[in-house]
Each structure stands twice: as structure tokens, then as C-alpha cells.
Design a protein around this motif. Sequence first.
Motif, PDB file in Angstrom:
ATOM      1  N   MET A   1      34.693 -19.074  94.381  1.00  0.00           N
ATOM      2  CA  MET A   1      34.440 -18.172  93.379  1.00  0.00           C
ATOM      3  C   MET A   1      34.692 -19.024  91.941  1.00  0.00           C
ATOM      4  SD  MET A   1      35.824 -14.581  94.327  1.00  0.00           S
ATOM      5  CE  MET A   1      37.247 -14.770  95.462  1.00  0.00           C
ATOM      6  N   LYS A   2      33.952 -18.561  91.047  1.00  0.00           N
ATOM      7  CA  LYS A   2      34.078 -18.999  89.761  1.00  0.00           C
ATOM      8  C   LYS A   2      35.114 -18.277  88.934  1.00  0.00           C
ATOM      9  CE  LYS A   2      31.389 -21.193  86.119  1.00  0.00           C
ATOM     10  NZ  LYS A   2      30.017 -21.031  85.400  1.00  0.00           N
ATOM     11  N   LEU A   3      36.267 -18.708  88.411  1.00  0.00           N
ATOM     12  CA  LEU A   3      37.171 -17.853  88.048  1.00  0.00           C
ATOM     13  C   LEU A   3      37.823 -18.313  86.539  1.00  0.00           C
ATOM     14  CD1 LEU A   3      39.376 -17.679  91.292  1.00  0.00           C
ATOM     15  CD2 LEU A   3      37.723 -16.016  90.533  1.00  0.00           C
ATOM     16  N   VAL A   4      38.160 -17.126  85.879  1.00  0.00           N
ATOM     17  CA  VAL A   4      38.869 -17.610  84.587  1.00  0.00           C
ATOM     18  C   VAL A   4      40.261 -16.963  84.779  1.00  0.00           C
ATOM     19  CG1 VAL A   4      39.240 -16.506  82.193  1.00  0.00           C
ATOM     20  CG2 VAL A   4      36.874 -17.202  83.032  1.00  0.00           C
ATOM     21  N   VAL A   5      41.199 -17.821  84.056  1.00  0.00           N
ATOM     22  CA  VAL A   5      42.447 -17.418  84.460  1.00  0.00           C
ATOM     23  C   VAL A   5      43.097 -17.418  82.908  1.00  0.00           C
ATOM     24  CG1 VAL A   5      44.970 -18.000  85.301  1.00  0.00           C
ATOM     25  CG2 VAL A   5      43.032 -18.547  86.667  1.00  0.00           C
ATOM     26  N   THR A   6      43.416 -16.275  82.542  1.00  0.00           N
ATOM     27  CA  THR A   6      44.035 -16.161  81.117  1.00  0.00           C
ATOM     28  C   THR A   6      45.526 -16.354  81.320  1.00  0.00           C
ATOM     29  OG1 THR A   6      44.639 -13.687  81.264  1.00  0.00           O
ATOM     30  CG2 THR A   6      42.105 -14.465  80.503  1.00  0.00           C
ATOM     31  N   GLY A   7      45.966 -17.016  80.275  1.00  0.00           N
ATOM     32  CA  GLY A   7      47.513 -17.305  80.532  1.00  0.00           C
ATOM     33  C   GLY A   7      48.030 -18.291  81.334  1.00  0.00           C
ATOM     34  N   GLY A   8      46.821 -19.115  81.739  1.00  0.00           N
ATOM     35  CA  GLY A   8      46.930 -20.452  82.833  1.00  0.00           C
ATOM     36  C   GLY A   8      47.595 -21.423  82.252  1.00  0.00           C
ATOM     37  N   ALA A   9      48.344 -21.478  80.915  1.00  0.00           N
ATOM     38  CA  ALA A   9      49.395 -22.425  80.597  1.00  0.00           C
ATOM     39  C   ALA A   9      50.537 -21.812  80.625  1.00  0.00           C
ATOM     40  CB  ALA A   9      48.920 -22.983  79.059  1.00  0.00           C
ATOM     41  N   GLY A  10      50.758 -20.671  81.131  1.00  0.00           N
ATOM     42  CA  GLY A  10      52.320 -20.015  81.035  1.00  0.00           C
ATOM     43  C   GLY A  10      52.717 -20.156  82.570  1.00  0.00           C
ATOM     44  N   TYR A  11      53.752 -19.527  82.797  1.00  0.00           N
ATOM     45  CA  TYR A  11      54.687 -19.877  84.168  1.00  0.00           C
ATOM     46  C   TYR A  11      54.034 -19.079  85.204  1.00  0.00           C
ATOM     47  CZ  TYR A  11      58.588 -18.562  87.235  1.00  0.00           C
ATOM     48  OH  TYR A  11      59.438 -18.531  88.283  1.00  0.00           O
ATOM     49  N   VAL A  27      38.029 -23.164  88.570  1.00  0.00           N
ATOM     50  CA  VAL A  27      39.103 -22.546  87.443  1.00  0.00           C
ATOM     51  C   VAL A  27      38.887 -22.830  85.950  1.00  0.00           C
ATOM     52  CG1 VAL A  27      41.195 -21.806  86.912  1.00  0.00           C
ATOM     53  CG2 VAL A  27      40.920 -21.858  89.261  1.00  0.00           C
ATOM     54  N   VAL A  28      38.608 -21.821  85.054  1.00  0.00           N
ATOM     55  CA  VAL A  28      38.566 -22.069  83.946  1.00  0.00           C
ATOM     56  C   VAL A  28      39.866 -21.260  83.100  1.00  0.00           C
ATOM     57  CG1 VAL A  28      37.660 -21.928  81.523  1.00  0.00           C
ATOM     58  CG2 VAL A  28      36.257 -22.309  83.492  1.00  0.00           C
ATOM     59  N   VAL A  29      40.947 -22.128  82.639  1.00  0.00           N
ATOM     60  CA  VAL A  29      42.053 -21.480  81.881  1.00  0.00           C
ATOM     61  C   VAL A  29      41.979 -20.982  80.640  1.00  0.00           C
ATOM     62  CG1 VAL A  29      44.228 -22.026  81.126  1.00  0.00           C
ATOM     63  CG2 VAL A  29      43.686 -22.492  83.423  1.00  0.00           C
ATOM     64  N   VAL A  30      42.000 -20.043  80.136  1.00  0.00           N
ATOM     65  CA  VAL A  30      41.928 -19.668  78.654  1.00  0.00           C
ATOM     66  C   VAL A  30      43.424 -19.307  78.181  1.00  0.00           C
ATOM     67  CG1 VAL A  30      41.166 -18.026  76.911  1.00  0.00           C
ATOM     68  CG2 VAL A  30      39.704 -18.672  78.967  1.00  0.00           C
ATOM     69  N   ASP A  31      43.914 -19.916  77.079  1.00  0.00           N
ATOM     70  CA  ASP A  31      45.309 -19.631  76.606  1.00  0.00           C
ATOM     71  C   ASP A  31      45.580 -20.004  75.276  1.00  0.00           C
ATOM     72  OD1 ASP A  31      48.330 -19.651  78.651  1.00  0.00           O
ATOM     73  OD2 ASP A  31      48.240 -20.080  76.298  1.00  0.00           O
ATOM     74  N   ASP A  32      46.183 -19.308  74.426  1.00  0.00           N
ATOM     75  CA  ASP A  32      46.229 -19.593  72.967  1.00  0.00           C
ATOM     76  C   ASP A  32      47.320 -20.516  72.669  1.00  0.00           C
ATOM     77  OD1 ASP A  32      48.370 -17.835  73.298  1.00  0.00           O
ATOM     78  OD2 ASP A  32      47.680 -16.294  71.769  1.00  0.00           O
ATOM     79  N   LEU A  33      48.151 -20.802  73.873  1.00  0.00           N
ATOM     80  CA  LEU A  33      49.474 -21.576  73.674  1.00  0.00           C
ATOM     81  C   LEU A  33      50.488 -21.026  72.810  1.00  0.00           C
ATOM     82  CD1 LEU A  33      47.864 -25.200  73.742  1.00  0.00           C
ATOM     83  CD2 LEU A  33      48.453 -23.853  75.605  1.00  0.00           C
ATOM     84  N   SER A  34      50.271 -19.741  72.646  1.00  0.00           N
ATOM     85  CA  SER A  34      51.523 -18.985  71.780  1.00  0.00           C
ATOM     86  C   SER A  34      52.790 -19.243  72.467  1.00  0.00           C
ATOM     87  CB  SER A  34      51.274 -17.554  71.407  1.00  0.00           C
ATOM     88  OG  SER A  34      50.817 -16.844  72.637  1.00  0.00           O
ATOM     89  N   THR A  35      52.687 -19.085  73.731  1.00  0.00           N
ATOM     90  CA  THR A  35      53.925 -19.152  74.566  1.00  0.00           C
ATOM     91  C   THR A  35      53.644 -20.291  75.705  1.00  0.00           C
ATOM     92  OG1 THR A  35      53.359 -17.105  75.782  1.00  0.00           O
ATOM     93  CG2 THR A  35      54.733 -16.870  74.119  1.00  0.00           C
ATOM     94  N   GLY A  36      52.557 -20.602  75.952  1.00  0.00           N
ATOM     95  CA  GLY A  36      52.165 -21.397  77.075  1.00  0.00           C
ATOM     96  C   GLY A  36      52.307 -23.092  76.697  1.00  0.00           C
ATOM     97  N   HIS A  37      51.913 -23.933  77.564  1.00  0.00           N
ATOM     98  CA  HIS A  37      52.145 -25.422  77.402  1.00  0.00           C
ATOM     99  C   HIS A  37      50.982 -25.921  77.724  1.00  0.00           C
ATOM    100  CE1 HIS A  37      56.569 -24.727  76.627  1.00  0.00           C
ATOM    101  NE2 HIS A  37      56.223 -23.905  77.718  1.00  0.00           N
ATOM    102  N   GLY A  44      42.310 -30.167  86.978  1.00  0.00           N
ATOM    103  CA  GLY A  44      41.373 -29.577  88.106  1.00  0.00           C
ATOM    104  C   GLY A  44      40.889 -28.300  87.283  1.00  0.00           C
ATOM    105  N   ALA A  45      41.561 -28.016  86.544  1.00  0.00           N
ATOM    106  CA  ALA A  45      41.139 -26.714  85.619  1.00  0.00           C
ATOM    107  C   ALA A  45      40.441 -27.149  84.447  1.00  0.00           C
ATOM    108  CB  ALA A  45      41.978 -25.683  85.503  1.00  0.00           C
ATOM    109  N   ARG A  46      39.473 -26.477  83.965  1.00  0.00           N
ATOM    110  CA  ARG A  46      38.708 -26.620  82.533  1.00  0.00           C
ATOM    111  C   ARG A  46      39.688 -25.952  81.915  1.00  0.00           C
ATOM    112  NH1 ARG A  46      33.222 -24.116  81.426  1.00  0.00           N
ATOM    113  NH2 ARG A  46      33.242 -23.569  79.516  1.00  0.00           N
ATOM    114  N   PHE A  47      40.023 -26.436  80.410  1.00  0.00           N
ATOM    115  CA  PHE A  47      40.838 -25.661  79.634  1.00  0.00           C
ATOM    116  C   PHE A  47      40.395 -25.399  78.275  1.00  0.00           C
ATOM    117  CE2 PHE A  47      44.712 -26.161  76.378  1.00  0.00           C
ATOM    118  CZ  PHE A  47      44.803 -24.476  76.477  1.00  0.00           C
ATOM    119  N   VAL A  48      40.157 -23.957  77.956  1.00  0.00           N
ATOM    120  CA  VAL A  48      39.924 -23.362  76.769  1.00  0.00           C
ATOM    121  C   VAL A  48      40.941 -22.739  75.986  1.00  0.00           C
ATOM    122  CG1 VAL A  48      38.199 -21.775  75.711  1.00  0.00           C
ATOM    123  CG2 VAL A  48      37.350 -22.849  77.739  1.00  0.00           C
ATOM    124  N   GLU A  49      41.114 -23.303  74.685  1.00  0.00           N
ATOM    125  CA  GLU A  49      42.161 -22.894  73.951  1.00  0.00           C
ATOM    126  C   GLU A  49      41.808 -21.984  72.906  1.00  0.00           C
ATOM    127  OE1 GLU A  49      44.811 -25.721  72.001  1.00  0.00           O
ATOM    128  OE2 GLU A  49      45.452 -24.273  70.725  1.00  0.00           O
TER     129      GLU A  49
END
Length: 325
Positions: A1-11, A27-37, A44-49
Motif C-alpha cells: 500500500m501507499k501510505l501517509v504517516v502523519t506525525g512520523g517524526a514523533g515517537y 510511506v510518506v511522512v508528514v510532520d511539522d516538527l513542532s514536537t518531532g525530530h 526509506g520514507a519520503r518526508f514532507v515537512e
Amino acid sequence: MKLVVTGGAGYVGSVSAARMLEAGHEVVVVDDLSTGHADAVPAGARFVEGDIAEVAGPLLAEGFDGVLHCAAKSLVGESMQDPAKYWNGNVVTSLRLLEAMRDNGTQRLVFSSTAATYGEPEQVPIVETAPTRPTNTYGASKLAIDFAITSFAAAHGLAGVSLRYFNVAGAYVAPDVQQLGERHAVETHLIPIVLQVALGQREKVQMYGDDWPTEDGTCVRDYIHVLDLAEAHLLAMEHAKAGRHSIYNLGSGFGFSVKQVIDTCRQVTGHEIPAEVAPRRAGDPAVLVASSERARQELGWQPKHEDLASIVGDAWAFASAGRGE
Ligand code: UFG
């Protein structure tokens, strides 16, 4: 599957995204890095900030099978002092995500919900049919999103699954993998705080009350290893059914008291870990233990890391390698 993971820079989001990748999903990670890293986004994941409310529409237009929605504001105390942050950051943002999913035909949603939706339980272990009476804004905001998912499933055929986490702990620390664990700027959770004492970063741990109606007088919680939680996300994504919203509690089913947790941390780390009794913390229920029977039966979920010493051991391996900062 092609998936988005929101908060994928968090725990929880980063460990779950890593598990999705291992299982062969894109996997595409979406995260605003307000608490994530940014360095926690799994290789292996694409990252969209960016802000989900803004990013979700254009991103989902690319065509995705599902979304794992882990991004959230999650501090109970803060939610009472600044409720708008929680109604906006959790409820409004999730609604924008649901609309973007509807508009782009994204079928599957796995949502990070919480035991805080139940509030003070009438009975333990807590089953999914228990009354939902959250005692804080954080829990109320997550419950509101659960209601929204139910109505989107009914009206638009969304395949929704909410996972109500109990006390998540541990880390992903296997050899030759990207080490992922808990790194909160403001740490409020028991196990990381106790391990900070073991590392000399704090002088002592305060036990919030020793006069609770429990065996040793301290609060009892159900600790679940983040790897078992990640496995449940994978199973939930695979089992999600169109037009249905399923809710599953996720805990190991065993309760450990604050004193037992501190003792286990002493054994695992070999450090003394000074502890003192402090006043009760507002809003804490005495006992929170999950019944995860439904997840076991319907998802075939089988936690593998139920032993508290191994949960603490992994958290310690992560924290003592200097990664918990
Ligand atoms: N505790 C202490 N001292 C500390 C920190 C915590 O005694 O310094 C106690 C708390 O009073 C509680 C237990 O340790 O009895 C566990 O506390 P955590 O803050 O680690 O976890 P909570 O049970 O409060 O919170 C968890 C989730 C929340 C969720 C909540 C209710 O982390 O996201 O359960 O479901 F909202």
C-alpha cells in the motif's frame, strides 16, 4: 500500500512508519516538527515537512491507499491550560485531513486515539464498550475525532480504525536498525523520567500520591511496548473495512504500580534512583488497565514484549545511548 504517516517524526509515528516500511509498504511522512525530530523519520520514507491541514489536500491528490494519523498535541496538563491548542491542533486539523481524504478518495484511516477517552473507569480491565467520559481536554479532543471518523465512515465509506493506546513505552533498539524512541522536550511520562534520574539528569522522581486505592498505594497503569503498538497499526491498516469504524484498546492487559515501575528501573539500570512521595496529580485515575481482547480476536494481534523489564530495558538502551535527549 501507499501510505501517509502523519506525525512520523514523533515517537509512536516513527516506529509505526518503520514497521510499515519493513512490511513492504510505501510511506510518506508528514510532520511539522513542532514536537518531532527530522532525524527520527525512518530511512526509506519520503518526508514532507508542514502543517497537515495545508499539506494533506495536495499530497493525497497524488493517490494514496491510507493514512496513519499519529500527529497530535498530547500533553494532558497543557490541554487544560490551553484548550484552544487542542481543539485546533487535534480536532480542526483532523477534520481537514478527513475532508482531504474524502475529496481524494483515500480509503483507509488508522487513528491514534487514547485511553484518556474513557476517563475514570467504572470497571477494569476497560473494554471498548465502556462509557467515554474524558476528564481532560486532550481526551475530549481525541474522542471528538473518533466521532468524526464514525460519521465519515457512515457517509463516505471511509475504512476507519481507532487505536486507543494505554501507556506506551520502550524503544526500537535492535542492532542495525535506526534507533527510535521517546524524546520529548517536556517530559511528563513516568518511565523516561525515572530513567533520567538513573542518568543523573534529574535528582529524584516524585511519586504522585501513595494513598490511592491500590495494593501499594501508587497508581497502576498498563504499559505497552511501542513495537507491539506498531504491529497493531500495521494489522489495523490491513484489516480496515470500507464503511466501518472499528475501535480497539491496546495495552498488555497487566497493571504495574508506580512503585513497581521504579523498582524495575532500579533492577534494569543498576542505579539507586531516589524517589519521594509527592501530592497526587490532578486528573490521574487510580487504575487504568486495558482489555485488548477485541484487538487480539479481530486483528489477530499478539503482543510480544509484555514483560515490564524488557520494555524498560529497551527504553534504557535508547536513553543511555544519549538518544533520549
Ligand atoms: N507519575 C509519577 N511521577 C512522575 C510521572 C508520572 O508518579 O513524575 C505517575 C502518574 O501519576 C501516573 C503514572 O505515573 O500514575 C503514569 O503517568 P504517565 O504520565 O507516564 O502516564 P499517564 O497514565 O498519565 O498518561 C497516559 C498517556 C496519556 C493519556 C493517559 C490517560 O501517556 O497520553 O495515559 O490515558 F492521556
